[in-house]
Every structure is written in C-alpha cells, then in structure tokens.
Design an enzyme around this catalytic site. Structure first.
Site, PDB file in Angstrom:
ATOM      1  N   ARG A 251      49.036  22.968  53.053  1.00  0.00           N
ATOM      2  CA  ARG A 251      48.264  22.872  51.805  1.00  0.00           C
ATOM      3  C   ARG A 251      46.822  22.469  52.115  1.00  0.00           C
ATOM      4  O   ARG A 251      45.879  22.924  51.488  1.00  0.00           O
ATOM      5  CB  ARG A 251      48.909  21.908  50.812  1.00  0.00           C
ATOM      6  CG  ARG A 251      48.069  21.690  49.562  1.00  0.00           C
ATOM      7  CD  ARG A 251      48.835  21.122  48.354  1.00  0.00           C
ATOM      8  NE  ARG A 251      49.831  20.137  48.704  1.00  0.00           N
ATOM      9  CZ  ARG A 251      49.582  18.881  49.127  1.00  0.00           C
ATOM     10  NH1 ARG A 251      48.328  18.462  49.248  1.00  0.00           N
ATOM     11  NH2 ARG A 251      50.559  18.055  49.413  1.00  0.00           N
TER      12      ARG A 251
ATOM     13  N   TYR B 154      36.468  39.375  31.879  1.00  0.00           N
ATOM     14  CA  TYR B 154      37.911  39.412  32.022  1.00  0.00           C
ATOM     15  C   TYR B 154      38.563  38.505  30.964  1.00  0.00           C
ATOM     16  O   TYR B 154      38.217  37.323  30.851  1.00  0.00           O
ATOM     17  CB  TYR B 154      38.276  38.968  33.440  1.00  0.00           C
ATOM     18  CG  TYR B 154      39.742  38.764  33.648  1.00  0.00           C
ATOM     19  CD1 TYR B 154      40.648  39.790  33.411  1.00  0.00           C
ATOM     20  CD2 TYR B 154      40.225  37.544  34.075  1.00  0.00           C
ATOM     21  CE1 TYR B 154      42.004  39.605  33.587  1.00  0.00           C
ATOM     22  CE2 TYR B 154      41.583  37.345  34.267  1.00  0.00           C
ATOM     23  CZ  TYR B 154      42.467  38.376  34.016  1.00  0.00           C
ATOM     24  OH  TYR B 154      43.803  38.174  34.186  1.00  0.00           O
TER      25      TYR B 154
ATOM     26  N   ASP C 127      31.445  35.855  38.783  1.00  0.00           N
ATOM     27  CA  ASP C 127      32.679  36.537  39.175  1.00  0.00           C
ATOM     28  C   ASP C 127      32.259  37.873  39.787  1.00  0.00           C
ATOM     29  O   ASP C 127      31.788  38.766  39.085  1.00  0.00           O
ATOM     30  CB  ASP C 127      33.565  36.733  37.940  1.00  0.00           C
ATOM     31  CG  ASP C 127      34.915  37.368  38.286  1.00  0.00           C
ATOM     32  OD1 ASP C 127      34.985  38.126  39.283  1.00  0.00           O
ATOM     33  OD2 ASP C 127      35.882  37.127  37.546  1.00  0.00           O
TER      34      ASP C 127
ATOM     35  N   LYS D 219      41.934  42.433  43.961  1.00  0.00           N
ATOM     36  CA  LYS D 219      41.284  43.707  43.633  1.00  0.00           C
ATOM     37  C   LYS D 219      40.690  44.347  44.895  1.00  0.00           C
ATOM     38  O   LYS D 219      41.415  44.680  45.802  1.00  0.00           O
ATOM     39  CB  LYS D 219      40.250  43.465  42.524  1.00  0.00           C
ATOM     40  CG  LYS D 219      40.802  42.665  41.317  1.00  0.00           C
ATOM     41  CD  LYS D 219      41.915  43.385  40.623  1.00  0.00           C
ATOM     42  CE  LYS D 219      42.384  42.775  39.315  1.00  0.00           C
ATOM     43  NZ  LYS D 219      42.714  41.362  39.277  1.00  0.00           N
TER      44      LYS D 219
HETATM   45  N1  PLP Z   1      38.320  38.234  37.431  1.00  0.00           N
HETATM   46  C1  PLP Z   1      38.367  39.531  37.140  1.00  0.00           C
HETATM   47  C2  PLP Z   1      37.082  40.295  36.969  1.00  0.00           C
HETATM   48  C3  PLP Z   1      39.592  40.186  36.987  1.00  0.00           C
HETATM   49  O1  PLP Z   1      39.613  41.499  36.671  1.00  0.00           O
HETATM   50  C4  PLP Z   1      40.784  39.443  37.141  1.00  0.00           C
HETATM   51  C5  PLP Z   1      42.108  40.084  36.969  1.00  0.00           C
HETATM   52  O2  PLP Z   1      42.239  41.176  36.473  1.00  0.00           O
HETATM   53  C6  PLP Z   1      40.698  38.080  37.438  1.00  0.00           C
HETATM   54  C7  PLP Z   1      39.455  37.509  37.595  1.00  0.00           C
HETATM   55  C8  PLP Z   1      41.948  37.257  37.620  1.00  0.00           C
HETATM   56  O3  PLP Z   1      42.510  37.499  38.856  1.00  0.00           O
HETATM   57  P1  PLP Z   1      44.081  37.415  39.177  1.00  0.00           P
HETATM   58  O4  PLP Z   1      44.768  38.461  38.367  1.00  0.00           O
HETATM   59  O5  PLP Z   1      44.137  37.634  40.648  1.00  0.00           O
HETATM   60  O6  PLP Z   1      44.527  36.039  38.773  1.00  0.00           O
END
Ligand code: PLP
Length: 422
Positions: A55, A108, A181, A206
């Site tokens: 961890r 998101y 992000d 992604k």
């Molecule tokens: N940020 C973006 C732009 C996303 O498209 C997503 C998920 O679709 C996330 C964060 C969240 O990621 P996770 O699904 O790996 O928790």
C-alpha cells in the site's frame, strides 16, 4: 524509484524507458511484476530497497508512476485503483470543510457526482461554469473560499476547449490551485503542468492503458505547495493513508500501454480527423463536434495548446433523440459501450450512459448526441460501419426535415443519480 532517462529525451523514448529499467537481478528487459503484499525485512525496520508493504510502495507501481510523471513533466506521479479513486484522493488530500470548487460545467459526469454527492455533505461547495468563458470563471472564484479550480479540456462530451493558462491565472490570483483532467488529450497531445496547472488527473483506464483491459487512475503533481505542504507530499500521504492504490498487475498493464501511447495517439488523431470531416457532409448529421475542424470555436486555441486534436468525435442528429439512439444501436465496429481511449472504436449515448448522473440538471448532455471514441482500425472499415449507423439514424428520424429535438435536458426524467455505474 529514480529514472536515468535524460530530461531532454523525446516523448517515445521517455515512454518506453522512464521507470522501466531492466531488472538488475536477472537482466530481464521487462521489469518483473512484483505481485507481493509485503517485503521481508533484514532486521526490524531494515528494508532492502525501501519497500515495506505494497500500500505504501511497490516497485511495479512506482515504475509506472515515474514513467507517467516524466511524460507529464511532473514532479511526482501517484497511481490509484480508478480515475475516480485518483480524483477522490486529490480532493480529500487538499480540501477542508468550507472550501469552494469552481468546476468546469462540461465534464465527466462522475466527477460532478463525486463532488456534489460525496463531498458536499462534508461541507465542500462548488459552482459549475462555462469552461470557454474566462469572465465566468473569474466571476465564480470566491477569494478566500475557493481552494480549487477543476477543468477538463477537451471537455466530455461536447469537445469544448478551454484556455489552461487563463484558468491557472484565475486560480493563482485567488490563492487557489488548478487541476486539469488530461484524460482526453493524454500527455502526448497536451501538458497542463507546462501551461500553469498545479495538478493533473487521469483515468488511466482510457488512452494510457489504451486497450480497454485495465481500470486505473493517476494524479501527477507539480513541485508547488499548498497550505504549507508540498503537493507531492499531500497526495502521497493520502495515497498511503487512504489506500485506494492500483495493484501491481494493473500497473504493469498501464505501463505497457503507456509505452505505445505516442504511436496510438497519432493513429487515433488521423482517423478521427478524417471521420469528422467526412461526417460533416453526411445527411442527417446536424453538427460534428471535433476541435480539429477549422470551424470549431476552439480550433485555434486547441492548435496552440495541444499538439493534435485527439480521438474523440461527438455528433448530433437532425432527427433528434430517436436518430441518435438508432445510430448508437446499429454500428458494430463502433461497439456500444461506455469508456473511451482503447484501440477499438466505441460509441456512447452519453445522456443515458456516461452522463446519466447529470440528466435533468443544467449540466445535462443533449439527447441528440452520440460520442465516438475512434480507434486505430482501418479507416475504410470505420467509415463503412458509420454509414450503417447513419442509415439507421435516418430511418428512425421522426421526420427527416424536422429540426433536432436535442436541447440540453430535453426529455430528461429528472435527476437520476444512480442510473449508471460509470
Ligand atoms: N475523467 C474522465 C474524463 C473520464 O472519462 C472518466 C471515466 O469515464 C473518469 C475521469 C473516471 O475514471 P474511471 O472510470 O477510471 O474511474
């Protein structure tokens, strides 16, 4: 784990080698997956290579964190079990009750859900803003109260482009931090820390993993401090004490994917650009949202701020919701699925899939919109598949000459916070 890659090495050299040195014990070119929870000690608290318990640190995870931090030009990287786990760790490491967040409105849906459903009860408020309006962003900042600005650019799923340097200035003038992000662009196309952001988050699920076979997230920090603590120290402690770490197998997969990010992004971008252009001329398509198109309102800014326009294309239909749904359910290579950024093409009906949690709110996604994650397959095959979808969309349109019915929130049944698990 230190990396001996030169700081001026190119992107692909860094992607292949940073944090990924051959195993010193056996010479294995690929560092082993350290599938262990704990590490033997040579005496009480005498650790062989600084590792005690996975961890806190694990060589496979640390290697991936070094690799990603190097590509983002960051000070440190921290890998988590998912993108949302990374976001949650960042927010809880840095915020206190009474803090306020300025949140990019087109983003998101899960980020909005995390902040509005899980953080608000702990006394953290937020204001959603139009990411393309610097005036709105500055007006929303409350000096002394706003601790964090949160931006996604290109945005999800409207593909709007925001000026990262302007957002950073608005944050810093108020003593706040900017998090970007960078999931959609990836460090291959955009480096927010170089443009003034303080932190970057990723859903490594992604483009970084890139093969739709691993869930993960990451925070990359600059060398700045906030409230008397280095950002790296704050996120590192949250990772250790909160414990939402990525496991060694997942870090191995993400690190393997990251090595080919540059190659994949080139192909994602060229396929997306060609399809966006072609889609604009197709009957039944009301508009194509792609920053690589010269008539996109954010085209010039994207050309300055990014080194390519990405692999995501959204489109809206003159036949409204019925056409969008029929399209999404008819393509085959473009598989109907949430998520994005893998080598395989995906189509998403965002208003009821990825963005179900903001339906019926001001942030609702138009119901006539579908989002394409354009993969690396051969262009003629992708085009043929989209033709099938477009024919289905035209057949389903209530009246081919009718205007689109997809104003944001149209037909929304009211807030449904748990319709979708994504
Ligand atoms: N940020 C973006 C732009 C996303 O498209 C997503 C998920 O679709 C996330 C964060 C969240 O990621 P996770 O699904 O790996 O928790």
């Amino acid at each position: 784990m230190a990396s001996d890659i030169r700081s001026d090495a190119g992107f692909n050299t860094t992607a292949v080698h940073a944090g990924q040195e051959p195993d010193p014990l056996t010479g294995a070119v690929i560092p082993p997956i350290y599938q262990t929870s704990t590490f033997v000690q040579d005496g009480i608290n005498v650790l062989r290579a600084g590792h005690e318990y996975s961890r806190g640190s694990n060589p496979t995870r640390n290697g991936f964190e070094v690799q990603l931090a190097a590509l983002e030009h960051g000070h440190s990287g921290f890998a988590f079990a998912s993108g949302l786990a990374a976001e949650d760790a960042l927010l809880r490491a840095l915020l206190r009750p009474g803090d306020h967040i300025v949140l990019g409105g087109d983003g998101y849906g899960g980020t909005n859900r995390l902040i509005s459903q899980l953080l608000e009860p702990w006394g953290v408020s937020h204001t959603a803003v139009d990411i393309t309006s610097p005036g709105d962003v500055r007006a929303a900042v409350r000096p002394g109260e706003t601790a964090l600005l949160w931006l996604e650019t290109p945005s999800n799923p409207l593909l709007q482009i925001a000026d990262i340097a302007q957002w950073a200035a608005a944050a810093h003038d108020a003593g706040a931090l900017l998090t970007v992000d960078n999931t959609f662009a990836s460090p291959y196309l955009q480096r927010p820390l170089d443009l003034g952001a303080d932190l970057v988050v990723h859903s490594t699920t992604k483009y970084i993993g890139g093969h739709s076979d691993v869930l993960g997230g990451a925070v990359i920090t600059s060398d700045r401090s906030f409230r008397g603590r280095g950002l790296s120290e704050a996120i590192g402690y949250q990772q250790f004490a909160g414990g939402a770490v990525a496991g060694p197998q997942d870090c191995y997969l993400a690190a393997r994917g990251l090595k080919t990010l540059g190659l994949r992004m080139e192909r994602h971008c060229s396929n997306a650009q060609a399809l966006a252009h072609w889609l604009q001329a197709q009957p039944g398509v009301a508009s194509v949202l792609y920053p690589g198109l010269p008539d996109h309102p954010g085209h010039e800014l994207a050309a300055r701020q990014m080194s390519g326009f990405g692999g995501i294309v959204s489109l809206r239909f003159t036949g409204g919701e019925a056409a969008a749904r029929a399209f999404a359910e008819s393509t085959r290579l473009f598989a109907l699925s949430v998520s994005l950024g893998g080598v395989e093409s995906l189509v998403c009906y965002c208003s009821e899939m990825t963005h179900a949690s903001v339906r019926g709110t001001a942030l609702a996604v138009p119901t006539d919109l579908v989002r394409l994650s354009v993969g690396v397959e051969d262009l003629p095959d992708l085009r043929a598949d989209l033709e099938t979808g477009l024919a289905a969309a035209r057949a389903a349109a209530p009246d081919a000459s009718a205007p689109g019915t997809g104003a944001p929130g149209a037909g929304a049944p009211g807030p449904r916070l748990w319709l979708s698990s994504v």
